[in-house]
Design an enzyme around this catalytic site. Structure first.
Site, PDB file in Angstrom:
ATOM      1  N   TYR A  41       0.850  -1.188   0.000  1.00 30.89           N
ATOM      2  CA  TYR A  41       0.000   0.000   0.000  1.00 30.89           C
ATOM      3  C   TYR A  41       0.888   1.242   0.000  1.00 30.89           C
ATOM      4  O   TYR A  41       1.508   1.577   1.010  1.00 30.89           O
ATOM      5  CB  TYR A  41      -0.917   0.026   1.221  1.00 30.89           C
ATOM      6  CG  TYR A  41      -1.910  -1.121   1.284  1.00 30.89           C
ATOM      7  CD1 TYR A  41      -2.128  -1.971   0.206  1.00 30.89           C
ATOM      8  CD2 TYR A  41      -2.632  -1.363   2.449  1.00 30.89           C
ATOM      9  CE1 TYR A  41      -3.027  -3.020   0.292  1.00 30.89           C
ATOM     10  CE2 TYR A  41      -3.546  -2.396   2.535  1.00 30.89           C
ATOM     11  CZ  TYR A  41      -3.738  -3.227   1.457  1.00 30.89           C
ATOM     12  OH  TYR A  41      -4.628  -4.265   1.551  1.00 30.89           O
ATOM     13  N   PRO A  60     -13.098 -10.844   5.489  1.00 32.51           N
ATOM     14  CA  PRO A  60     -13.491 -10.392   4.156  1.00 32.51           C
ATOM     15  C   PRO A  60     -12.892  -9.019   3.843  1.00 32.51           C
ATOM     16  O   PRO A  60     -13.127  -8.063   4.580  1.00 32.51           O
ATOM     17  CB  PRO A  60     -15.018 -10.299   4.230  1.00 32.51           C
ATOM     18  CG  PRO A  60     -15.413 -10.949   5.512  1.00 32.51           C
ATOM     19  CD  PRO A  60     -14.242 -10.840   6.420  1.00 32.51           C
ATOM     20  N   PRO A  65     -15.524  -5.561   1.745  1.00 24.97           N
ATOM     21  CA  PRO A  65     -16.852  -5.986   2.203  1.00 24.97           C
ATOM     22  C   PRO A  65     -17.985  -5.098   1.692  1.00 24.97           C
ATOM     23  O   PRO A  65     -19.138  -5.513   1.707  1.00 24.97           O
ATOM     24  CB  PRO A  65     -16.733  -5.914   3.729  1.00 24.97           C
ATOM     25  CG  PRO A  65     -15.685  -4.886   3.975  1.00 24.97           C
ATOM     26  CD  PRO A  65     -14.691  -5.074   2.857  1.00 24.97           C
ATOM     27  N   LEU A  66     -17.643  -3.893   1.246  1.00 22.92           N
ATOM     28  CA  LEU A  66     -18.650  -3.002   0.652  1.00 22.92           C
ATOM     29  C   LEU A  66     -18.429  -2.866  -0.852  1.00 22.92           C
ATOM     30  O   LEU A  66     -18.928  -1.930  -1.480  1.00 22.92           O
ATOM     31  CB  LEU A  66     -18.598  -1.624   1.321  1.00 22.92           C
ATOM     32  CG  LEU A  66     -18.828  -1.615   2.835  1.00 22.92           C
ATOM     33  CD1 LEU A  66     -18.680  -0.217   3.393  1.00 22.92           C
ATOM     34  CD2 LEU A  66     -20.192  -2.194   3.191  1.00 22.92           C
TER      35      LEU A  66
END
Length: 260
Positions: A61, A203, A206-207
């Site tokens: 990242y 997860p 998730p959105l």
């Protein structure tokens, strides 16, 4: 109160709602965020105000910039905080990601993450992606060796199949699996495998990269939390207002009798 209740992850009891930090970067997950001060404030408020005790990041990242931001903002870390990072991905350019699982590269990446995060041991270190050019046993085996040396607390896998999980656990215990799962992408056989194997399932997206954030946050998060007590989602955001809304949605799920 821990958002969404609690889960035991890599030997720590943490909030079931974690925070993914990929969005705390520039465009293309490249370089620092446009407003580094706001990004740092989000991390601070997540941990010290909202009760989130599971932070998920990766050396890719930025690359590297989010790990550095976490250190600048939160070090020395609260004992309650679980820091998870990932290694095994290189970034040739913005929006480009390539797995690299050579054991010497994984070792060098872990050593670099230890320095950037200013820790002696990474609580939870994931293999970011399985490199198809390197035997999986060699990739997990190097993380196992680093764990034996005290540099990694627990080992995780990301974007894997049940077959890959089965192969990996013959080399080392697997503390968590991080795969993509959301209402738009609801099918992952690893979810059921992890439940049967008592492996926490984390997860990511998730959105669905924000597309589900325009609907009911409670519905999207409640669906995930209702899949089983082993599920611990890590939504990502660069907005403290959005993060507060996520925490409120989880609290509402618990108040309404949702699973926690």
């Amino acid at each position: 109160m821990s958002p969404a209740g609690t889960i035991t992850l890599a030997g720590k009891t943490v909030s079931r709602l974690g925070l993914g930090t990929m969005r705390l970067t520039g465009p293309g997950t490249w370089g620092p965020p446009a407003d580094a001060e706001a990004a740092g404030q989000l991390l601070h408020d997540a941990v010290h105000e909202l009760g989130i005790t599971h932070l998920d990041t990766a050396d890719a990242y930025g690359p590297y910039s989010v790990e550095e931001l976490i250190r600048r903002t939160l070090h020395p870390y609260p004992d309650s905080l679980l820091l998870a990072t990932k290694v095994g991905m290189i970034r040739p350019a913005p929006n480009q990601w390539r797995p690299l699982g050579r054991p010497d590269f994984l070792r060098a990446a872990v050593e670099a993450s230890l320095r950037r995060l200013a820790v002696d041991r990474i609580d939870l270190c994931y293999l970011h992606r399985v490199d198809p050019a390197v035997p999986l046993a060699d990739q997990v085996g190097e993380l196992r060796d680093l764990q034996a040396e005290g540099k990694i607390g627990a080992i995780g896998l990301s974007k894997v199949t049940p077959e890959q999980i089965l192969e990996a656990v013959t080399v080392a215990p697997i503390a968590a699996v991080q795969n993509c799962l959301n209402l738009d992408e609801p099918d992952d056989p690893a979810l059921r495998h992890c439940a049967a194997a008592s492996i926490p399932y984390v997860p990511y997206r998730p959105l669905n990269a924000g597309t589900l954030a325009h609907g009911s946050l409670g519905e999207a998060l409640g669906w995930l939390l209702g899949l089983g007590p082993h599920v611990a989602p890590i939504p990502g955001t660069s907005s403290i207002e959005h993060l507060r809304a996520l925490v409120d949605a989880c609290d509402q799920q618990l108040t309404d009798g949702g699973r926690g």
